[in-house]
Design an enzyme around this catalytic site. Structure first.
Site, short mmCIF file in Angstrom:
data_model
loop_
_atom_site.label_atom_id
_atom_site.label_comp_id
_atom_site.label_asym_id
_atom_site.label_seq_id
_atom_site.Cartn_x
_atom_site.Cartn_y
_atom_site.Cartn_z
N ARG A 294 0.87 -1.18 0.00
CA ARG A 294 0.00 0.00 0.00
C ARG A 294 0.91 1.23 0.00
NH1 ARG A 294 -2.30 0.61 5.39
NH2 ARG A 294 -0.91 2.40 5.54
N HIS A 298 -3.67 4.27 4.66
CA HIS A 298 -4.82 3.34 4.71
C HIS A 298 -6.06 4.04 4.18
CE1 HIS A 298 -7.89 0.62 6.15
NE2 HIS A 298 -8.41 1.58 6.86
N TYR A 307 4.22 5.14 11.55
CA TYR A 307 4.47 3.73 11.84
C TYR A 307 5.36 3.00 10.84
CZ TYR A 307 0.34 3.30 8.77
OH TYR A 307 -0.54 3.40 7.73
#
Lengths: 401, 330
Positions: A294, A298, A307
């Site tokens: 990805r 998100h 993160y």
């Protein structure tokens, strides 16, 4: 990952016990090793755009000539351009939220183009590329994200089920649908029907996905489980979901599992055709783990810089699904600059059209709140509707006088 | 033409299911043990033998799986009838019920229909262990998109299950498990007759002193209380709600305007429940007719107790009569 979460055998437990328990570092290393290539990753096109022969899967893409390849390239460029436009529109406040697919174009176009008319696809909520491949008008998707609608397309005509936002729910729904195809005798030969179901690596931790595997297996449902392992479930990495590569789970349920390079559109097409073919002939189900990444957040509410490391992103940029097809086409003389320019112009026009539509998207009238809650009447709800509409009418009358 | 048969609630359900399966090849029965065993209460007895394993599915043991696959089968055009073995086991399926089953029709603005029935044996009084005696119906009545039915007698069992299966809406069908095989509730049913509208409540005993409204297994309690009250010179009107969502409270309003008093009876805990809803709406509609506040006779706001205590937990005839006395004393 905190080491106290793992059971470490003491040396006194004996050598067998020590050998049977991998350390967390070994587990993660194992996930990564099988993740980054090697014999277990099915690939037909390298990141550099070189064709890799595959004795097992070449025959599933025999028909993909230069024209077809240009088509796959065009699909991915259009879908990416639409995705970027939607992302920008969200940033401009025109969409409530957007779920980017950047980086997953090959997994979605490859699998989506493997489907036949009578097949059914059950998406999660990031499958804009599959929707496009099924013939869903992308304008109809945007209503969800502009919050004028929950689902705006003809699911039967397109063979594309409504988006499912609760993680993993659609896997059981797809299993039921595929059981129906089987019960109706629609499997058994080349003309058989199949169902494909999309979910992410995070969803594999959900009970519904496990139950979907069980149901599909025991009923021999013609169902392809298509897991897009994009490495991150919001901020949770794959190793928080599993201690072995996801495709290997299929073995525990008694059906084949395969890992494909999810950034390789040709491999995704070939493996999906093979898996769907298994289902059409009554040999399903199959689990495909499309190993991808990805590239964006998100959703537009997420901040991946909290993160994950930018090095990781940079590394995956080198595996871009569109660039490798472009390189392959250019290298073999399958397309020239004019073609690439033309596709880009088409993609820009496609995005502009989506933008204009979004800006002018009509808002639903208030009575839509009450419409189609039930197929048959509900007097309590009807009374509530009448009362609310008459309340609203009061404002109109007051304004008029 | 009439065809009279004398049936218990359990047999009436079995015959109703059989008729529905005969009439429509798209009707499927699915659940744990519903095939060879005929269900733990034998409600589906003999159906797999006659209709085959593809129409009566002995499923793997997972409630989300049963309901989630039923949703997919409904998308495909089937009409699944799921059996949940006991009400306390429905919660693994709650997600699929509330997130998919109840909402797909709305989400697609009517393009997808969800003709799914979930049969749920519910309520106490059978001396069972934990999770086998609960009354969670209010939780489902609170979810828009679902219809919730609770039967109390064999006539409604026979017709209600067939009507629920014919409906294009998803229906939670709550069955009073302790009454399944009650010989006393055996009823003579014209199985070739015409049913009444399922989504309507019904006055099952006329009276003038006070109204008792109940559903499911509590209807029998209300009727027993009314018979006992008669000996004390009190005339209770009893109403069976039959459908819990949507609630047909018209006959209740009418009755309260006549008697001025209402007792709402249910085995479920009282807080935020169907009896709460009834009390709220009756005071809204019948404020000037009420001679006393609406009183509720319910289970307590506790988990269902060990069965040795259920005779104290379950509302019985005496607690109903006590409530009538309290109402009359106002």
């Amino acid at each position: 990952m905190p080491s106290e979460q793992w059971t470490h055998p003491e040396p006194g437990d004996g050598p067998a016990a020590v050998a049977a328990q991998p350390s967390p570092e070994q587990v993660i290393a194992g996930l990564r090793a099988t993740s980054e290539g090697g014999a277990e990753l099915t690939q037909l096109l390298t990141p550099e755009g070189e064709r890799v022969p595959s004795p097992q899967f070449d025959k599933y893409v025999d028909d993909v000539d230069d024209e077809a390849l240009r088509g796959l390239y065009r699909d991915m460029v259009l879908v990416r351009r639409a995705d970027r436009e939607a992302n920008a529109m969200q940033r401009q406040g025109q969409l409530g939220i957007w779920v980017p697919l950047l980086g997953q174009e090959a997994a979605q176009i490859g699998s989506g183009r493997a489907l036949k008319k009578n097949d059914m696809a059950f998406p999660s909520y990031r499958e804009h590329g599959v929707a496009y491949a099924r013939g869903v008008d992308m304008k109809d998707l945007l209503g969800i994200f502009r919050c004028t609608d929950h689902s705006g397309w003809d699911y039967q005509g397109t063979g594309f089920h409504p988006y499912t936002i609760v993680i993993g729910n659609q896997v059981l729904n797809a299993a039921g649908y595929a059981m129906g195809q089987k019960f109706e005798g629609k499997v058994g030969d080349d003309d058989g029907e199949a169902t494909i179901c999309y979910f992410g690596d995070g969803a594999t931790s959900q009970g519904d996905v496990h139950e979907g595997f069980v149901w599909a297996a025991v009923y021999d449902a013609p169902l392809v489980f298509f897991c897009q392992n994009n490495q991150w479930a919001i901020s949770e990495p794959t190793e928080r979901q599993s201690r072995l590569p996801l495709y290997q789970r299929a073995r525990g349920y008694g059906f084949p599992g395969i890992r494909v390079d999810g950034n390789d559109v040709l491999a995704c097409l070939a493996v999906s055709r093979w898996a769907l073919d298994e289902c059409r002939h009554g040999n399903g189900p199959v689990l495909i783990e499309a190993f991808t990444y990805r590239m964006d957040a998100h959703t537009t509410t997420d901040d991946p810089s909290r993160y994950r490391l930018s090095d990781e992103l940079e590394e995956w940029k080198l595996k871009d699904p569109i660039e490798r097809v472009r390189a392959f086409l250019a290298r073999k003389g399958g397309a020239d600059h004019d073609f690439f320019d033309q596709v880009q112009a088409e993609a820009d026009a496609f995005a502009a059209d989506l933008r204009e539509y979004t800006f002018n998207m009509p808002e639903p009238p208030p009575e839509r709140i009450f419409s189609n809650v039930y197929a048959e009447g509900n007097p309590v709800l009807e009374a509530q509707r009448e009362e609310f509409l008459s309340y609203l009418d009061g404002f109109v009358s007051a304004g008029e006088h | 033409m009439t065809d009279l048969q004398k049936l218990t609630i359990g047999k009436a359900l079995n015959l109703g299911l059989r008729r529905a399966m005969e009439e429509d090849p798209k009707v499927l029965i699915m659940g744990e043990d519903v095939g060879k065993l005929g269900g733990v209460f034998r409600i589906t007895d003999g159906l797999q033998k006659d209709f085959g394993e593809q129409r009566v599915l002995d499923t793997p043991l997972a409630e989300s799986g049963i309901i989630g696959t039923a949703v997919g089968l409904a998308v495909r055009g089937f009409r699944p009838v799921c059996e949940i073995q006991f009400e306390g086991f429905i919660f693994p399926g709650f997600d699929q019920i509330s997130s998919q089953l109840a909402k797909l029709h709305y989400r697609t603005q009517g393009k997808i229909k969800m003709p799914v029935v979930i049969r749920v044996p519910f309520g106490g009084g059978i001396g069972a262990v934990e999770h086998h005696s609960e009354s969670p119906e209010s939780l489902f009545a609170h979810i828009p998109g679902l219809k919730v039915v609770s039967i109390s007698n064999a006539v409604d069992a026979y017709w209600g299950i067939q009507q629920a299966i014919k409906s294009d809406d998803p229906i939670l069908f709550f069955e009073p498990k302790r009454l399944y095989h009650s010989g006393a509730l055996r009823a003579e049913i014209d199985v070739a007759g015409t049913p009444q509208q399922m989504f309507s409540s019904q006055v099952v005993r006329e009276g003038t002193t006070a109204t008792v409204v109940a559903y499911g297994p509590s209807v029998k309690v209300a009727l027993d209380a009314a018979a006992a009250a008669e000996d004390e010179g009190k005339s209770l009107e009893v109403i069976d709600l039959r459908t819990l969502s949507p609630l047909d409270l018209g006959p209740v309003f009418e009755s309260v305007r006549k008697t001025g008093r209402l007792i709402a009876l249910s085995e479920a805990p009282s807080e935020s429940s169907l009896t709460s809803e009834i009390a709220a709406r009756v005071q809204q509609e019948c404020f000037y007719s009420l001679e006393a506040p609406v009183l509720r006779v319910t289970g307590f706001d506790t988990p269902y107790p060990p069965a040795k205590l259920e005779e104290h937990y379950l509302p019985d005839l005496d607690r109903v009569l006590h409530a009538v006395d309290r109402s009359l004393a106002w």
